[in-house]
Design an enzyme around this catalytic site. Structure first.
Site, PDB file in Angstrom:
ATOM      1  N   GLY A   1       0.811  -1.221   0.000  1.00 32.47           N
ATOM      2  CA  GLY A   1       0.000   0.000   0.000  1.00 32.47           C
ATOM      3  C   GLY A   1       0.839   1.263   0.000  1.00 32.47           C
ATOM      4  O   GLY A   1       0.519   2.256   0.647  1.00 32.47           O
TER       5      GLY A   1
ATOM      6  N   THR B   1       2.802   4.220  -2.674  1.00 28.83           N
ATOM      7  CA  THR B   1       2.232   4.991  -3.793  1.00 28.83           C
ATOM      8  C   THR B   1       1.951   4.071  -4.976  1.00 28.83           C
ATOM      9  O   THR B   1       0.921   4.214  -5.646  1.00 28.83           O
ATOM     10  CB  THR B   1       3.200   6.110  -4.228  1.00 28.83           C
TER      11      THR B   1
ATOM     12  N   SER C   1       0.824  -3.541   5.109  1.00 29.02           N
ATOM     13  CA  SER C   1       1.296  -3.893   6.438  1.00 29.02           C
ATOM     14  C   SER C   1       1.628  -2.626   7.217  1.00 29.02           C
ATOM     15  O   SER C   1       2.520  -1.876   6.822  1.00 29.02           O
ATOM     16  CB  SER C   1       2.539  -4.772   6.292  1.00 29.02           C
TER      17      SER C   1
ATOM     18  N   ILE D   1       5.213  -2.758   8.624  1.00 25.26           N
ATOM     19  CA  ILE D   1       6.344  -2.483   7.736  1.00 25.26           C
ATOM     20  C   ILE D   1       6.312  -1.043   7.230  1.00 25.26           C
ATOM     21  O   ILE D   1       7.331  -0.376   7.156  1.00 25.26           O
ATOM     22  CB  ILE D   1       6.359  -3.497   6.568  1.00 25.26           C
TER      23      ILE D   1
ATOM     24  N   VAL E   1       9.381   8.258   0.560  1.00 25.60           N
ATOM     25  CA  VAL E   1      10.085   9.299  -0.188  1.00 25.60           C
ATOM     26  C   VAL E   1       9.532   9.244  -1.613  1.00 25.60           C
ATOM     27  O   VAL E   1       8.689   8.403  -1.919  1.00 25.60           O
ATOM     28  CB  VAL E   1      11.626   9.097  -0.218  1.00 25.60           C
TER      29      VAL E   1
ATOM     30  N   LYS F   1       5.780  21.930 -10.972  1.00 27.80           N
ATOM     31  CA  LYS F   1       7.193  21.716 -11.340  1.00 27.80           C
ATOM     32  C   LYS F   1       7.357  21.944 -12.841  1.00 27.80           C
ATOM     33  O   LYS F   1       6.753  21.241 -13.644  1.00 27.80           O
ATOM     34  CB  LYS F   1       7.569  20.275 -10.957  1.00 27.80           C
TER      35      LYS F   1
ATOM     36  N   PRO G   1      13.963  21.726 -18.918  1.00 30.64           N
ATOM     37  CA  PRO G   1      12.524  22.025 -18.863  1.00 30.64           C
ATOM     38  C   PRO G   1      11.685  20.864 -19.371  1.00 30.64           C
ATOM     39  O   PRO G   1      12.129  20.087 -20.220  1.00 30.64           O
ATOM     40  CB  PRO G   1      12.391  23.212 -19.818  1.00 30.64           C
TER      41      PRO G   1
ATOM     42  N   LEU H   1       8.689  -0.121  -6.795  1.00 34.30           N
ATOM     43  CA  LEU H   1      10.043  -0.536  -6.412  1.00 34.30           C
ATOM     44  C   LEU H   1      10.225  -2.037  -6.554  1.00 34.30           C
ATOM     45  O   LEU H   1      11.346  -2.517  -6.705  1.00 34.30           O
ATOM     46  CB  LEU H   1      10.335  -0.096  -4.972  1.00 34.30           C
TER      47      LEU H   1
ATOM     48  N   GLU I   1      15.920  12.048 -12.178  1.00 31.55           N
ATOM     49  CA  GLU I   1      14.908  12.659 -13.048  1.00 31.55           C
ATOM     50  C   GLU I   1      13.492  12.336 -12.561  1.00 31.55           C
ATOM     51  O   GLU I   1      12.516  12.538 -13.286  1.00 31.55           O
ATOM     52  CB  GLU I   1      15.093  12.217 -14.505  1.00 31.55           C
TER      53      GLU I   1
HETATM   54  C1  LIG Z   1      15.834   8.167  -2.111  1.00 33.43           C
HETATM   55  C2  LIG Z   1      14.645   7.995  -3.019  1.00 33.43           C
HETATM   56  C3  LIG Z   1      14.109   9.093  -3.671  1.00 33.43           C
HETATM   57  C4  LIG Z   1      13.022   8.938  -4.539  1.00 33.43           C
HETATM   58  N1  LIG Z   1      12.551  10.018  -5.228  1.00 33.43           N
HETATM   59  C5  LIG Z   1      11.564   9.838  -6.137  1.00 33.43           C
HETATM   60  C6  LIG Z   1      11.030  10.931  -6.872  1.00 33.43           C
HETATM   61  O1  LIG Z   1      11.439  12.080  -6.718  1.00 33.43           O
HETATM   62  N2  LIG Z   1      10.033  10.682  -7.753  1.00 33.43           N
HETATM   63  C7  LIG Z   1       9.526   9.437  -7.960  1.00 33.43           C
HETATM   64  O2  LIG Z   1       8.638   9.252  -8.805  1.00 33.43           O
HETATM   65  N3  LIG Z   1       9.971   8.400  -7.224  1.00 33.43           N
HETATM   66  C8  LIG Z   1      10.967   8.571  -6.346  1.00 33.43           C
HETATM   67  N4  LIG Z   1      11.401   7.511  -5.608  1.00 33.43           N
HETATM   68  C9  LIG Z   1      10.723   6.222  -5.761  1.00 33.43           C
HETATM   69  C10 LIG Z   1       9.439   6.258  -4.960  1.00 33.43           C
HETATM   70  O3  LIG Z   1       9.731   6.471  -3.602  1.00 33.43           O
HETATM   71  C11 LIG Z   1       8.668   4.961  -5.130  1.00 33.43           C
HETATM   72  O4  LIG Z   1       8.583   4.630  -6.486  1.00 33.43           O
HETATM   73  C12 LIG Z   1       7.261   5.124  -4.601  1.00 33.43           C
HETATM   74  O5  LIG Z   1       7.278   5.605  -3.290  1.00 33.43           O
HETATM   75  C13 LIG Z   1       6.517   3.815  -4.653  1.00 33.43           C
HETATM   76  O6  LIG Z   1       7.064   2.906  -3.744  1.00 33.43           O
HETATM   77  P1  LIG Z   1       6.372   1.494  -3.622  1.00 33.43           P
HETATM   78  O7  LIG Z   1       4.927   1.699  -3.405  1.00 33.43           O
HETATM   79  O8  LIG Z   1       6.819   0.663  -4.749  1.00 33.43           O
HETATM   80  O9  LIG Z   1       7.059   0.887  -2.303  1.00 33.43           O
HETATM   81  P2  LIG Z   1       6.801   1.197  -0.750  1.00 33.43           P
HETATM   82  O10 LIG Z   1       6.440   2.604  -0.488  1.00 33.43           O
HETATM   83  O11 LIG Z   1       8.008   0.647  -0.042  1.00 33.43           O
HETATM   84  O12 LIG Z   1       5.540   0.303  -0.402  1.00 33.43           O
HETATM   85  C14 LIG Z   1       5.664  -1.084  -0.197  1.00 33.43           C
HETATM   86  C15 LIG Z   1       4.380  -1.577   0.450  1.00 33.43           C
HETATM   87  O13 LIG Z   1       4.459  -2.981   0.606  1.00 33.43           O
HETATM   88  C16 LIG Z   1       4.068  -3.312   1.925  1.00 33.43           C
HETATM   89  N5  LIG Z   1       4.701  -4.558   2.338  1.00 33.43           N
HETATM   90  C17 LIG Z   1       6.013  -4.877   2.329  1.00 33.43           C
HETATM   91  N6  LIG Z   1       6.198  -6.114   2.838  1.00 33.43           N
HETATM   92  C18 LIG Z   1       4.961  -6.577   3.162  1.00 33.43           C
HETATM   93  C19 LIG Z   1       4.482  -7.781   3.745  1.00 33.43           C
HETATM   94  N7  LIG Z   1       5.301  -8.771   4.128  1.00 33.43           N
HETATM   95  N8  LIG Z   1       3.155  -7.901   3.934  1.00 33.43           N
HETATM   96  C20 LIG Z   1       2.291  -6.919   3.584  1.00 33.43           C
HETATM   97  N9  LIG Z   1       2.689  -5.755   3.028  1.00 33.43           N
HETATM   98  C21 LIG Z   1       4.010  -5.600   2.837  1.00 33.43           C
HETATM   99  C22 LIG Z   1       4.534  -2.121   2.750  1.00 33.43           C
HETATM  100  O14 LIG Z   1       3.911  -2.071   4.000  1.00 33.43           O
HETATM  101  C23 LIG Z   1       4.120  -0.985   1.835  1.00 33.43           C
HETATM  102  O15 LIG Z   1       2.763  -0.700   2.001  1.00 33.43           O
HETATM  103  C24 LIG Z   1      12.454   7.655  -4.719  1.00 33.43           C
HETATM  104  C25 LIG Z   1      12.971   6.558  -4.032  1.00 33.43           C
HETATM  105  C26 LIG Z   1      14.065   6.715  -3.198  1.00 33.43           C
HETATM  106  C27 LIG Z   1      14.621   5.510  -2.494  1.00 33.43           C
END
Ligand SMILES: Cc1cc2nc3c(=O)[nH]c(=O)nc-3n(C[C@H](O)[C@H](O)[C@H](O)COP(=O)(O)OP(=O)(O)OC[C@H]3O[C@@H](n4cnc5c(N)ncnc54)[C@H](O)[C@@H]3O)c2cc1C
Length: 496
Positions: free
Chosen positions: A16, A18, A41, A44, A49, A80, A100, A335, A344
């Site tokens: 859950g 983004t 979760s 977790i 970010v 932006k 840009p 991710l 970028e």
């Molecule tokens: C330093 C940094 C800077 C960034 N800057 C940018 C930016 O400027 N622009 C951009 O587009 N992106 C950026 N990103 C990437 C961006 O943060 C991610 O793409 C975005 O937040 C989506 O993350 P996610 O949902 O894939 O993972 P997460 O936010 O990690 O979510 C994972 C989910 O899985 C759940 N989960 C994990 N294990 C379990 C389990 N065992 N059981 C149940 N649930 C579980 C967690 O609880 C969570 O809800 C950046 C990333 C980093 C590291």
């Protein structure tokens, strides 16, 4: 069970963050007859970010039918126009430049930019710095937002900055209001059916969630795609050295800039992202060159916050991509499918693109895996296109002050495509034409590549005796851009 058309009846999104909530909204917008359940979760949590976007985020909100007035103030969001890069080059006159987003009036100024970069690449004396050629660079310099008066009939593409936690909450609310079901729990085991497809997941309270199709949004852990389904991960660490970040907020300024600032530091770079209530800052670096403590100290110095008590977070980054993004009855988004460092701010755009393309291919293949190979190739090409553009920033950096920058400039692990692009930049008569003819235009247009390369001052020396009379007048170009700019409000006015 799938219904008689083969369309899944039940989809389970694991995660859950983004990515998970974006996927949920896109899926229910297109397939409103499918039961969608999202597991997250609280133990977790999310990475929390990722606060800058490309114009794809506007496309995402348009697709799910949400207006700016509905979401922006809820997420402390700002506009932006692009990204400024400072300190990446030590070539005199090229200490910074602005990248840009595209605007329709670029059609009038890009030919001038290309003519002047071509002349400058031949050693002719002409000003080919990109900052003189683009409307959104002018808007940013004058703190103007990207939405013109109605009387100005030319569009401007733009992205946003936002609080990632608030964006997640907003998207969760939206998806829940559209029928997505949320389950709180922690996945402990993945169960397969007789065909070796995913069947269900077990949670830590020993309950089970089953589905016909699964979306892995579990973050860097990639519990389903790289975990249960054992899809290999292809690391980009030979191309991209950064693997860690330290993050801290600072107070917002009175005037809110409509740009992300990216400043090169000793062993990486720092972002500065303006929200309506704070700046988000982070230093992205390689821990093979600098320790987390050193990175934090350097970021504090850069932000002038000394030893003051600010909320600091240290993060690890796994940079690369899964070899497949769709395997069996599972697609990975966010991710869990891969990550290219955030220079970028492309991660959310890749997530959105992954979901949209998956749904299209799945429908076209009558809800079978018929087009999964095409899909995987397309998404891999997207990742590699973005990676090459980011690698180029490091490869052509003109700093000599640390091993980190020298090693980046000396790096020979470049893709064939990037080698070709650098070759065409230096040797082609017509860079844009050759990019198109050689199928090198993917994630970034020739204009963006030229901004990067010209912005760093990747030019030969000016030949002392060569004369050049441009067919264009830069004063006229500046006046054209200034007059276009009269149609835009200040960023602060736009936000209020
Ligand atoms: C330093 C940094 C800077 C960034 N800057 C940018 C930016 O400027 N622009 C951009 O587009 N992106 C950026 N990103 C990437 C961006 O943060 C991610 O793409 C975005 O937040 C989506 O993350 P996610 O949902 O894939 O993972 P997460 O936010 O990690 O979510 C994972 C989910 O899985 C759940 N989960 C994990 N294990 C379990 C389990 N065992 N059981 C149940 N649930 C579980 C967690 O609880 C969570 O809800 C950046 C990333 C980093 C590291």
């Amino acid at each position: 069970m799938a219904d008689t058309t083969g369309k899944p009846e039940k989809i389970l999104i694991v995660g859950g963050g983004t990515a998970g909530w974006m996927a949920a909204n896109l899926i229910v917008s297109r397939w409103n007859d499918v039961e969608v359940c999202l597991l997250e979760s609280t133990e977790i949590g999310i990475i929390g970010v990722g606060e800058g976007s490309t114009p794809h985020l506007k496309f995402f909100f348009d697709t799910i039918g949400v207006t700016e007035s509905e979401w922006m103030s809820r997420c402390n969001a700002t506009y932006k126009n692009g990204i400024s890069f400072a300190g990446w080059s030590s070539v005199t006159g090229f200490e910074s430049y602005f990248h840009p987003f595209p605007a329709q009036v670029d059609d009038y100024t890009v030919p001038v930019f290309f003519e002047h970069t071509r002349a400058r690449l031949q050693g002719k004396p002409v000003n080919a710095h990109p900052d003189h050629y683009f409307l959104e660079t002018y808007l940013t310099k004058h703190n103007l937002g990207p939405i013109p008066a109605e009387s100005f009939p030319f569009g401007v593409a733009y992205g946003y900055h936002f609080d990632s936690h608030l964006l997640g909450q907003f998207l969760a609310e939206k998806a829940l209001s559209r029928g997505v079901k949320r389950v709180f729990g922690t996945l402990t085991e993945v169960i397969f059916n007789a065909d070796e497809e995913l069947a269900s997941v077990r949670l830590s309270d020993d309950s089970f969630l089953d589905a016909d199709f699964f979306v892995d949004c579990s973050g860097f852990k990639s519990l389903l795609m790289q975990g249960a389904l054992k899809v290999n991960f292809k690391s980009f660490k030979d191309n991209l050295f950064n693997n860690a970040a330290v993050v801290m907020p600072t107070p917002i300024s009175r005037e809110i800039p409509p740009e992300t600032r990216s400043t090169a530091l000793s062993n990486g770079w720092a972002w500065k992202i303006p929200l309506t209530n704070r700046y988000g800052n982070g230093y992205v670096y390689s821990n093979e060159y600098i320790t987390p403590e050193q990175a934090e100290t350097e970021l504090r110095q850069h932000l002038n916050v000394g030893d003051s008590d600010v909320a600091v977070r240290h993060l690890q980054m796994k940079v690369g991509r899964a070899e497949k993004h769709w395997e069996k009855n599972c697609v990975a988004v966010g991710l869990s499918q891969g990550f290219i460092e955030p220079l970028e701010a492309t991660a959310l755009a890749l997530s959105c693109e992954t979901v949209m393309r998956f749904m299209k291919h799945y429908e076209n293949g009558s809800y079978t895996n018929k087009f999964s190979d095409n899909f995987n190739q397309e998404i891999n090409a997207k990742f590699e296109g973005v990676r090459d553009y980011i690698v180029c920033h490091y490869k052509v950096n003109q700093r000599k002050d640390t091993d980190y920058w020298r090693d980046n400039a000396a790096n020979t692990h470049l893709s064939e495509n990037l080698e070709k692009i650098l070759h065409f930049w230096r040797h082609s008569e017509d860079f844009s034409r050759d990019m198109h003819l050689n199928n090198l235009v993917g994630s970034y247009q020739p204009k963006s590549w030229a901004c990067l390369l010209a912005g760093y001052g990747v030019f030969p020396s000016i030949e002392a005796h060569v004369r050049y009379q441009s067919p264009y007048d830069l004063v006229e170009v500046a006046d054209f851009i200034r007059r276009c700019g009269l149609n835009f409000k200040t960023h602060n006015e736009l936000l209020s």
